[in-house]
Design a protein around this motif. Structure first.
Motif, PDB file in Angstrom:
ATOM      1  N   GLY A  95       7.348   1.129   2.614  1.00  9.88           N
ATOM      2  CA  GLY A  95       6.916   1.304   1.228  1.00  9.88           C
ATOM      3  C   GLY A  95       7.039   2.738   0.747  1.00  9.88           C
ATOM      4  O   GLY A  95       7.127   2.987  -0.456  1.00  9.88           O
ATOM      5  N   LEU A  96       7.050   3.673   1.681  1.00  9.01           N
ATOM      6  CA  LEU A  96       7.236   5.087   1.349  1.00  9.01           C
ATOM      7  C   LEU A  96       8.715   5.484   1.354  1.00  9.01           C
ATOM      8  O   LEU A  96       9.046   6.653   1.178  1.00  9.01           O
ATOM      9  CB  LEU A  96       6.444   5.964   2.327  1.00  9.01           C
ATOM     10  N   GLY A  97       9.587   4.514   1.569  1.00  7.91           N
ATOM     11  CA  GLY A  97      11.025   4.765   1.451  1.00  7.91           C
ATOM     12  C   GLY A  97      11.716   5.291   2.685  1.00  7.91           C
ATOM     13  O   GLY A  97      12.865   5.738   2.611  1.00  7.91           O
ATOM     14  N   ALA A  98      11.055   5.248   3.833  1.00  6.19           N
ATOM     15  CA  ALA A  98      11.705   5.731   5.057  1.00  6.19           C
ATOM     16  C   ALA A  98      12.730   4.718   5.541  1.00  6.19           C
ATOM     17  O   ALA A  98      12.481   3.507   5.518  1.00  6.19           O
ATOM     18  CB  ALA A  98      10.667   5.993   6.149  1.00  6.19           C
ATOM     19  N   ALA A  99      13.870   5.200   5.975  1.00 10.06           N
ATOM     20  CA  ALA A  99      14.933   4.322   6.476  1.00 10.06           C
ATOM     21  C   ALA A  99      14.702   3.939   7.936  1.00 10.06           C
ATOM     22  O   ALA A  99      15.203   2.930   8.407  1.00 10.06           O
ATOM     23  CB  ALA A  99      16.284   5.011   6.315  1.00 10.06           C
ATOM     24  N   THR A 100      13.935   4.746   8.648  1.00 12.41           N
ATOM     25  CA  THR A 100      13.671   4.517  10.066  1.00 12.41           C
ATOM     26  C   THR A 100      12.486   3.575  10.220  1.00 12.41           C
ATOM     27  O   THR A 100      11.472   3.737   9.547  1.00 12.41           O
ATOM     28  CB  THR A 100      13.342   5.850  10.768  1.00 12.41           C
ATOM     29  N   LEU A 109       0.840  -1.201   0.000  1.00  8.66           N
ATOM     30  CA  LEU A 109       0.000   0.000   0.000  1.00  8.66           C
ATOM     31  C   LEU A 109       0.874   1.249   0.000  1.00  8.66           C
ATOM     32  O   LEU A 109       0.631   2.187  -0.772  1.00  8.66           O
ATOM     33  CB  LEU A 109      -0.940   0.017   1.211  1.00  8.66           C
ATOM     34  N   GLY A 110       1.900   1.273   0.836  1.00  6.87           N
ATOM     35  CA  GLY A 110       2.788   2.430   0.923  1.00  6.87           C
ATOM     36  C   GLY A 110       3.388   2.817  -0.411  1.00  6.87           C
ATOM     37  O   GLY A 110       3.540   4.005  -0.718  1.00  6.87           O
ATOM     38  N   ALA A 111       3.710   1.826  -1.230  1.00  6.33           N
ATOM     39  CA  ALA A 111       4.308   2.087  -2.538  1.00  6.33           C
ATOM     40  C   ALA A 111       3.343   2.820  -3.471  1.00  6.33           C
ATOM     41  O   ALA A 111       3.766   3.455  -4.427  1.00  6.33           O
ATOM     42  CB  ALA A 111       4.772   0.782  -3.173  1.00  6.33           C
ATOM     43  N   VAL A 115       2.200  11.423  17.994  1.00  8.09           N
ATOM     44  CA  VAL A 115       2.572  11.589  16.588  1.00  8.09           C
ATOM     45  C   VAL A 115       4.055  11.297  16.413  1.00  8.09           C
ATOM     46  O   VAL A 115       4.886  11.855  17.138  1.00  8.09           O
ATOM     47  CB  VAL A 115       2.287  13.024  16.071  1.00  8.09           C
ATOM     48  N   ASN A 116       4.370  10.428  15.462  1.00 11.28           N
ATOM     49  CA  ASN A 116       5.751  10.225  15.024  1.00 11.28           C
ATOM     50  C   ASN A 116       5.836  10.689  13.578  1.00 11.28           C
ATOM     51  O   ASN A 116       4.865  10.559  12.824  1.00 11.28           O
ATOM     52  CB  ASN A 116       6.170   8.750  15.093  1.00 11.28           C
ATOM     53  N   GLU A 117       6.988  11.204  13.199  1.00 16.31           N
ATOM     54  CA  GLU A 117       7.189  11.630  11.821  1.00 16.31           C
ATOM     55  C   GLU A 117       8.402  10.917  11.248  1.00 16.31           C
ATOM     56  O   GLU A 117       9.396  10.708  11.942  1.00 16.31           O
ATOM     57  CB  GLU A 117       7.352  13.144  11.743  1.00 16.31           C
ATOM     58  N   TYR A 118       8.273  10.540   9.980  1.00 16.88           N
ATOM     59  CA  TYR A 118       9.335   9.831   9.271  1.00 16.88           C
ATOM     60  C   TYR A 118       9.550  10.511   7.933  1.00 16.88           C
ATOM     61  O   TYR A 118       8.647  11.155   7.400  1.00 16.88           O
ATOM     62  CB  TYR A 118       8.943   8.361   9.033  1.00 16.88           C
ATOM     63  N   ARG A 119      10.747  10.354   7.405  1.00 16.59           N
ATOM     64  CA  ARG A 119      11.074  10.915   6.092  1.00 16.59           C
ATOM     65  C   ARG A 119      11.372   9.783   5.134  1.00 16.59           C
ATOM     66  O   ARG A 119      12.228   8.948   5.383  1.00 16.59           O
ATOM     67  CB  ARG A 119      12.310  11.829   6.167  1.00 16.59           C
ATOM     68  N   GLY A 120      10.639   9.767   4.041  1.00 12.98           N
ATOM     69  CA  GLY A 120      10.876   8.856   2.936  1.00 12.98           C
ATOM     70  C   GLY A 120      10.791   9.685   1.675  1.00 12.98           C
ATOM     71  O   GLY A 120      11.219  10.838   1.663  1.00 12.98           O
ATOM     72  N   ARG A 121      10.181   9.142   0.626  1.00  8.69           N
ATOM     73  CA  ARG A 121       9.988   9.956  -0.575  1.00  8.69           C
ATOM     74  C   ARG A 121       8.995  11.078  -0.318  1.00  8.69           C
ATOM     75  O   ARG A 121       8.936  12.054  -1.056  1.00  8.69           O
ATOM     76  CB  ARG A 121       9.590   9.102  -1.770  1.00  8.69           C
TER      77      ARG A 121
END
Length: 147
Positions: free
Chosen positions: A52-57, A22-24, A67-73
């Motif tokens: 799937g959104l590319g986050a490394a964490t 789904l993330g992709a 709330v947690n925030e992550y960085r991917g694409r």
């Protein structure tokens, strides 16, 4: 009009893989509302979505921080509404701004935020707890674009 699909999962790895698929497909502004009993695997599914959104964490449950925030694409906002007591509390967290932003917003215990959810929300319901197999039902509005 909506479309639904149900995925069977017998192991956490399968639940996470379903989330990753789904993330992709997600894009800017997408909102994913997760529901299911305590221990159903919502956070496990979110871990896959975040991957799937590319986050490394690796995603962790934001139960106590909300709330947690992550960085991917894209930026990923992972909200856990379990301990919230009102819609005002969710609004004060900036939920509207997150959902209207350029990232992806994932909301566990989304039934608590139902009146705030936009019509474009992708709903994920997970049935089953403990050693039981999981049935993961993903429902999208037909007008929800797939990215």
């Amino acid at each position: 009009m909506t479309t639904s699909s149900t995925i069977a999962s017998t192991r956490p790895e399968q639940t996470e893989a379903a989330g990753e698929r789904l993330g992709a497909t997600l894009g800017a502004g997408d909102v994913v509302a997760l529901t299911g009993e305590l221990g159903a695997g919502k956070t496990c599914f979110v871990q896959g979505v975040v991957r799937g959104l590319g986050a490394a964490t690796r995603a962790t449950s934001p139960t106590f921080v909300l709330v947690n925030e992550y960085r991917g694409r894209l930026a990923v906002h992972h909200v856990d509404a379990y301990r919230t007591t009102s819609l005002t509390e969710l609004a004060d967290l900036g939920l509207d701004e997150m959902m209207d932003g350029a990232g992806v917003t994932l909301i566990e215990w989304a039934d608590k935020a139902a009146p705030l959810l936009p019509s474009r929300t992708i709903h994920v319901h997970i049935d089953g707890v403990g050693d039981e197999p999981r049935a993961i039902t993903i429902t999208r509005s037909v007008s929800t674009p797939r990215h």
